[in-house]
Write a protein that holds these residues in place. Structure first.
Motif, mmCIF file in Angstrom:
data_model
loop_
_atom_site.group_PDB
_atom_site.id
_atom_site.type_symbol
_atom_site.label_atom_id
_atom_site.label_comp_id
_atom_site.label_asym_id
_atom_site.label_seq_id
_atom_site.Cartn_x
_atom_site.Cartn_y
_atom_site.Cartn_z
ATOM 1 N N TYR A 1 5.236 -11.578 -5.252
ATOM 2 C CA TYR A 1 4.408 -10.715 -4.417
ATOM 3 C C TYR A 1 3.919 -11.467 -3.189
ATOM 4 O O TYR A 1 3.785 -12.693 -3.193
ATOM 5 N N LEU A 2 3.647 -10.705 -2.158
ATOM 6 C CA LEU A 2 3.012 -11.236 -0.966
ATOM 7 C C LEU A 2 1.938 -10.252 -0.525
ATOM 8 O O LEU A 2 2.253 -9.137 -0.101
ATOM 9 N N LYS A 3 0.688 -10.658 -0.650
ATOM 10 C CA LYS A 3 -0.422 -9.851 -0.184
ATOM 11 C C LYS A 3 -0.791 -10.297 1.216
ATOM 12 O O LYS A 3 -1.079 -11.467 1.444
ATOM 13 N N MET A 4 -0.792 -9.367 2.141
ATOM 14 C CA MET A 4 -1.059 -9.657 3.535
ATOM 15 C C MET A 4 -2.314 -8.915 3.972
ATOM 16 O O MET A 4 -2.377 -7.691 3.886
ATOM 17 N N ASN A 5 -3.287 -9.663 4.430
ATOM 18 C CA ASN A 5 -4.535 -9.093 4.923
ATOM 19 C C ASN A 5 -4.690 -9.345 6.413
ATOM 20 O O ASN A 5 -4.088 -10.260 6.970
ATOM 21 N N SER A 6 -5.507 -8.542 7.047
ATOM 22 C CA SER A 6 -5.827 -8.701 8.471
ATOM 23 C C SER A 6 -4.569 -8.820 9.315
ATOM 24 O O SER A 6 -4.441 -9.712 10.149
ATOM 25 N N LEU A 7 -3.656 -7.916 9.110
ATOM 26 C CA LEU A 7 -2.381 -7.964 9.811
ATOM 27 C C LEU A 7 -2.549 -7.759 11.312
ATOM 28 O O LEU A 7 -3.401 -6.996 11.758
ATOM 29 N N LYS A 8 -1.706 -8.445 12.064
ATOM 30 C CA LYS A 8 -1.720 -8.406 13.517
ATOM 31 C C LYS A 8 -0.449 -7.758 14.042
ATOM 32 O O LYS A 8 0.601 -7.865 13.428
ATOM 33 N N PRO A 9 -0.521 -7.102 15.198
ATOM 34 C CA PRO A 9 0.674 -6.446 15.749
ATOM 35 C C PRO A 9 1.851 -7.392 15.937
ATOM 36 O O PRO A 9 3.006 -6.987 15.729
ATOM 37 N N GLU A 10 1.595 -8.626 16.309
ATOM 38 C CA GLU A 10 2.667 -9.584 16.515
ATOM 39 C C GLU A 10 3.361 -9.994 15.222
ATOM 40 O O GLU A 10 4.379 -10.685 15.262
ATOM 41 N N GLU A 11 2.821 -9.563 14.106
ATOM 42 C CA GLU A 11 3.440 -9.850 12.815
ATOM 43 C C GLU A 11 4.378 -8.740 12.363
ATOM 44 O O GLU A 11 4.866 -8.759 11.232
ATOM 45 N N THR A 12 4.619 -7.798 13.245
ATOM 46 C CA THR A 12 5.650 -6.802 12.995
ATOM 47 C C THR A 12 6.991 -7.512 12.864
ATOM 48 O O THR A 12 7.401 -8.262 13.747
ATOM 49 N N ALA A 13 7.664 -7.295 11.751
ATOM 50 C CA ALA A 13 8.905 -8.011 11.485
ATOM 51 C C ALA A 13 9.543 -7.469 10.220
ATOM 52 O O ALA A 13 8.934 -6.705 9.469
ATOM 53 N N VAL A 14 10.775 -7.883 10.003
ATOM 54 C CA VAL A 14 11.404 -7.682 8.711
ATOM 55 C C VAL A 14 11.025 -8.874 7.844
ATOM 56 O O VAL A 14 11.227 -10.018 8.234
ATOM 57 N N TYR A 15 10.498 -8.597 6.684
ATOM 58 C CA TYR A 15 10.071 -9.648 5.772
ATOM 59 C C TYR A 15 11.096 -9.805 4.656
ATOM 60 O O TYR A 15 11.458 -8.831 3.999
ATOM 61 N N TYR A 16 11.542 -11.029 4.461
ATOM 62 C CA TYR A 16 12.566 -11.337 3.479
ATOM 63 C C TYR A 16 11.995 -12.207 2.364
ATOM 64 O O TYR A 16 11.286 -13.175 2.640
ATOM 65 N N CYS A 17 12.323 -11.873 1.143
ATOM 66 C CA CYS A 17 12.019 -12.775 0.046
ATOM 67 C C CYS A 17 13.259 -13.575 -0.290
ATOM 68 O O CYS A 17 14.386 -13.128 -0.064
ATOM 69 N N ALA A 18 13.057 -14.753 -0.796
ATOM 70 C CA ALA A 18 14.154 -15.651 -1.103
ATOM 71 C C ALA A 18 13.824 -16.475 -2.337
ATOM 72 O O ALA A 18 12.656 -16.721 -2.644
#
Length: 129
Positions: A80-97
């Motif tokens: 899991y990845l919990k993301m708080n206080s997200l910013k517009p510049e963090e718009t992206a495709v997120y990949y798990c590996a």
């Protein structure tokens, strides 16, 4: 071959939160380190965070430290990845590996994509201003 499926992405307003999941097809996932990377249009894929198979050691990119939290439930073969206080510049495709031999030693390179053997398809995260 371990198959990974990332999910939980979507659209969120700036300052909002989102929780991503990474489901693995094999129980051997519990013995692998798990990491998250992200890639924005026109940018190179960048390291976000990683966690050892035991869950005892975690590392975060400076840009997300104190806002993102990585965790795993090996009994469910899921990370899991919990993301708080997200910013517009963090718009992206997120990949798990996942990686069999990701280094967490003194000379470790856990932040390098080359350390990971298996990759999910990615999930889109869009942060609006």
């Amino acid at each position: 071959q371990v198959q990974l499926v990332a999910s939980g992405g979507g659209s969120v307003q700036a300052g909002g939160s989102l929780r991503l999941s990474c489901a693995a097809s094999e129980r051997t996932f519990s013995g692998y380190a798990m990491g998250w990377f992200r890639q924005s249009p026109g940018k190179e894929r960048e390291f976000v965070t990683t966690i050892r198979w035991s869950g005892g050691t975690t590392y975060y990119a400076d840009s997300v430290k104190d806002r993102f939290t990585i965790s795993r439930d090996n009994a469910k073969n899921t990370g899991y990845l919990k993301m708080n206080s997200l910013k517009p510049e963090e718009t992206a495709v997120y990949y798990c590996a996942a990686g069999v031999r990701v280094s967490f030693y003194s000379d470790s390179h856990y932040y390098r994509a080359e350390q990971y053997d298996y990759w999910g398809q990615g999930t889109q995260v869009t942060v609006s201003s």
